[in-house]
Write an enzyme that holds these catalytic residues in place. Structure first.
Site, short mmCIF file in Angstrom:
data_model
loop_
_atom_site.label_atom_id
_atom_site.label_comp_id
_atom_site.label_asym_id
_atom_site.label_seq_id
_atom_site.Cartn_x
_atom_site.Cartn_y
_atom_site.Cartn_z
N LYS A 173 0.87 -1.19 0.00
CA LYS A 173 0.00 0.00 0.00
C LYS A 173 0.91 1.23 0.00
O LYS A 173 1.49 1.60 1.01
CB LYS A 173 -0.86 -0.03 1.28
CG LYS A 173 -2.20 0.67 1.19
CD LYS A 173 -2.17 2.13 0.89
CE LYS A 173 -1.92 3.02 2.09
NZ LYS A 173 -1.76 4.44 1.72
N GLY A 226 6.58 5.41 8.22
CA GLY A 226 5.76 6.62 8.17
C GLY A 226 5.81 7.35 9.50
O GLY A 226 6.77 7.23 10.26
N SER A 227 4.73 8.07 9.78
CA SER A 227 4.70 8.93 10.97
C SER A 227 4.57 8.11 12.25
O SER A 227 4.07 6.98 12.23
CB SER A 227 3.51 9.89 10.86
OG SER A 227 2.32 9.13 10.82
N GLY A 231 2.23 4.82 12.97
CA GLY A 231 3.02 3.65 13.37
C GLY A 231 2.67 3.18 14.77
O GLY A 231 2.52 1.97 15.02
N GLU A 248 9.22 1.88 11.07
CA GLU A 248 10.27 2.91 10.92
C GLU A 248 9.53 4.23 10.94
O GLU A 248 8.69 4.49 10.07
CB GLU A 248 11.01 2.74 9.58
CG GLU A 248 11.82 1.45 9.45
CD GLU A 248 13.02 1.39 10.39
OE1 GLU A 248 13.36 2.41 11.02
OE2 GLU A 248 13.61 0.30 10.49
N CYS A 282 13.54 11.23 7.03
CA CYS A 282 13.46 10.81 8.43
C CYS A 282 14.79 11.05 9.13
O CYS A 282 14.85 11.24 10.34
CB CYS A 282 13.07 9.35 8.53
SG CYS A 282 14.10 8.31 7.49
N GLU A 383 9.28 16.55 15.62
CA GLU A 383 9.64 16.42 14.20
C GLU A 383 8.84 17.43 13.37
O GLU A 383 7.61 17.48 13.47
CB GLU A 383 9.34 15.00 13.70
CG GLU A 383 9.81 14.81 12.26
CD GLU A 383 9.49 13.43 11.69
OE1 GLU A 383 8.32 13.01 11.74
OE2 GLU A 383 10.42 12.77 11.18
P1 NAD Z 1 2.13 8.73 7.25
O1 NAD Z 1 2.19 8.00 8.54
O2 NAD Z 1 1.11 9.78 7.09
O3 NAD Z 1 1.88 7.69 6.06
C1 NAD Z 1 2.74 6.60 5.82
C2 NAD Z 1 1.94 5.49 5.17
O4 NAD Z 1 1.04 4.96 6.15
C3 NAD Z 1 1.07 5.93 4.01
O5 NAD Z 1 1.01 4.92 3.04
C4 NAD Z 1 -0.29 6.12 4.67
O6 NAD Z 1 -1.35 6.02 3.76
C5 NAD Z 1 -0.29 4.98 5.67
N1 NAD Z 1 -1.15 5.16 6.85
C6 NAD Z 1 -1.54 6.31 7.45
N2 NAD Z 1 -2.32 6.04 8.51
C7 NAD Z 1 -2.39 4.69 8.60
C8 NAD Z 1 -3.04 3.79 9.49
N3 NAD Z 1 -3.78 4.22 10.52
N4 NAD Z 1 -2.91 2.47 9.27
C9 NAD Z 1 -2.15 2.00 8.25
N5 NAD Z 1 -1.53 2.81 7.37
C10 NAD Z 1 -1.65 4.14 7.54
O7 NAD Z 1 3.60 9.30 6.95
P2 NAD Z 1 4.08 10.18 5.71
O8 NAD Z 1 3.58 11.58 5.87
O9 NAD Z 1 3.76 9.46 4.44
O10 NAD Z 1 5.66 10.15 5.88
C11 NAD Z 1 6.37 11.04 6.70
C12 NAD Z 1 6.77 10.35 7.98
O11 NAD Z 1 7.47 9.16 7.68
C13 NAD Z 1 7.73 11.18 8.82
O12 NAD Z 1 7.36 11.09 10.17
C14 NAD Z 1 9.08 10.50 8.59
O13 NAD Z 1 10.02 10.68 9.64
C15 NAD Z 1 8.67 9.09 8.45
N6 NAD Z 1 9.66 8.32 7.74
C16 NAD Z 1 10.43 7.46 8.47
C17 NAD Z 1 11.43 6.73 7.84
C18 NAD Z 1 12.31 5.80 8.63
O14 NAD Z 1 12.95 4.94 8.03
N7 NAD Z 1 12.35 5.92 9.94
C19 NAD Z 1 11.65 6.88 6.47
C20 NAD Z 1 10.84 7.77 5.77
C21 NAD Z 1 9.85 8.48 6.41
#
Ligand code: NAD
Length: 494
Positions: A173, A226-227, A231, A248, A282, A383
């Protein structure tokens, strides 16, 4: 571009006609892709297809799975320019970084192809005669992979290649901001010969499709990047289900600049860490902790250099820093700039949206630096995920390390110093999954594990090396084979 879901080897629409669009953040008049706003039924179909494909894929020898990934690496290399430009148009990072995003996918495909011929377990001696002891790796089954927008090719490739080489089948996804880059990667894997059903992609919202997928009864393990908000929510839900989950998440990374650092080198590193990918990594450096003896000189250097960075469309060769991904993130970054001003930090560079000339229709913000930031301010703790850097003063290495470690995150950190004892101490005492010495906080290589501590992640690193992704995407089975022909009792027959 019209993106469709990819289920059971076919590009298909969702159950309803509803779509969402991904826009070019440098010029929001340009629609990069339209993608299906999938429903739960679409997830059900994708999971079913992955389940049905699992036994055959699992029984294909790992070196043969590796050959398919190797072909994918070659195809990615062939298409690198096109894919890199797509990343830049869809996500906004400057073209050099867009190509770098694809290069990581290439590296990962070749690396994981090689893992197909290793996939090591252990063989150890038994304490009993005529008995073998070994451990081997088994796939989980069907894994759900959920990815963000900031590395729209690299992060999906990290997860997909590692999951596939271990013998899992996948439901992927992607982020709703970057469906076109995701589809381009899946197309390459399809062309490389990944069999129907082994890799499936479902587009849609995170809260609806992502969460339904992660908690679906047909899923055996989940990898999420993701966030923290999303997460940690998944950690709660999946923990109750005893389902393996790798997260992550966010970071609040810092660079220490000591008084004996080579300041021109540190300057380049801080600029790259803070403003590369417009601060949307990140591992981005959002704090710089500077020794008081060089604080004024170094923040002056930084301020002048940041003012010279050219903001604009990442496809233009003249651009140093591209846009912010979307309106919501754009507003969030501006809100943090307001918070920094209200907290009493001194705004010494940037701080405003860029709207002139070619930037009229995009989400551009000036490279922004706050000086006189104290470690407990919100801009030094939370962040921001944008081009905003906080400069914090310190009077010793011990204090610098305390400041760096004073946040709930632990992804990446760095130190600039010419004193070998200082750098060794920092290597030892900095609480983060990655530490750089005389280099910026960004720039991980795929042959070593990548992962964060504390709120930055669950401690199941991505990428390669011992303790890397293979340990998450496979589970260990231990086999004892007794060929003595009699009952032998471990620990007792001694
Ligand atoms: P996000 O959490 O909004 O989305 C990430 C993914 O999760 C997307 O595909 C989104 O549709 C999905 N998602 C959102 N809510 C969900 C839920 N309740 N259940 C399942 N899936 C869900 O994050 P973003 O805005 O896409 O990315 C930015 C964030 O990602 C920042 O916090 C950044 O630090 C982090 N990030 C971390 C790493 C790492 O390796 N630590 C790498 C890249 C980005």
């Amino acid at each position: 571009m019209q993106v469709r879901n990819f289920i059971n080897g076919k590009w298909v629409g969702a159950s309803i006609e509803k779509k969402f669009v991904s826009l070019n953040p440098a010029d929001t008049r340009q629609i990069v892709a339209e993608a299906p706003l999938s429903l739960r039924e679409d997830v059900d179909r994708a999971v079913k297809s992955a389940r049905e494909a699992f036994p055959t894929w699992h029984s294909l020898p790992a070196p043969r799975r590796g050959e398919i990934l190797f072909r994918a690496g070659e195809l990615l290399l062939r298409e690198k320019r096109k894919l890199g430009e797509l990343v830049t148009r869809e996500m906004g990072k400057v073209l050099g970084e867009g190509l770098g995003d694809v290069q990581e996918a290439i590296d990962m495909a070749f690396y994981m192809a090689g893992e197909g011929r290793r996939m090591q377990g252990e063989t150890v001696p038994s304490e009993l005669p005529d008995k073998d002891c070994k451990s081997l790796r088994e796939p989980h089954g069907v894994v759900a992979l959920i990815t963000p927008w900031n590395f729209p090719t690299a992060i999906p490739a990290w997860k997909i290649c590692a999951a596939l080489i271990c013998g899992n089948t996948v439901v992927f996804k992607p982020s709703s901001d970057t469906p076109a880059s995701a589809a381009a990667l899946v197309q390459i894997l399809e062309e490389a010969g990944v069999p129907a059903g082994v890799l499936n992609m479902v587009c849609g919202s995170g809260a609806e499709v992502g969460e339904y997928l992660a908690t679906h009864e047909g899923i055996d393990a989940v990898s999420f990047t993701g966030s923290c908000a999303a997460g940690e929510r998944l950690e709660g839900l999946l923990g109750r289900m005893h389902r393996p989950l790798a997260t992550e998440m966010g970071g609040k990374n810092a660079i220490i600049v000591m008084d004996d650092a080579e300041l021109s080198l540190a300057l380049e590193g801080v600029l790259w860490g803070a403003f590369g990918t417009s601060g949307q990594r990140c591992t981005a450096a959002s704090r710089v902790v500077v020794h008081e003896k060089v604080y004024e000189a170094f923040t002056d250097m930084l301020t002048r250099a940041a003012a010279g960075l050219r903001v604009g469309d990442g496809l233009l060769e003249t651009t140093d820093m591209g846009p912010i991904i979307n309106e919501q993130q754009f507003n969030k970054v501006l809100e943090y700039i307001r918070i920094g001003c209200d907290e009493g930090a001194l705004l010494v560079a940037g701080g405003r949206p860029v709207t002139a000339g070619d930037c009229t229709h995009g989400f551009f913000i000036e490279p922004t630096i706050f000086a006189n930031v104290t470690p407990t301010m919100r801009i030094a703790q939370e962040e921001i995920f944008g081009p905003v850097l906080s400069a914090i003063r310190c009077s010793s290495l011990d204090e610098a390390i305390r400041i760096v470690n004073s946040v709930p995150f632990g992804l990446s950190s760095a130190i600039y110093s010419r004193n070998v004892n200082s750098t060794a101490k920092a290597e030892h005492d900095l609480k983060s999954g990655i530490v750089y010495v005389n280099a910026s906080t960004i720039g991980a290589e795929i042959q070593l594990p990548f992962g964060g501590w504390m709120h930055s992640g669950s401690g199941h690193p991505e990428a390669g090396g011992r303790g890397g992704a293979l340990d998450f995407y496979s589970r260990i089975k231990v086999v004892y084979r007794d060929y003595s022909g009699r009952l032998q009792k471990a620990q007792i027959d001694r």
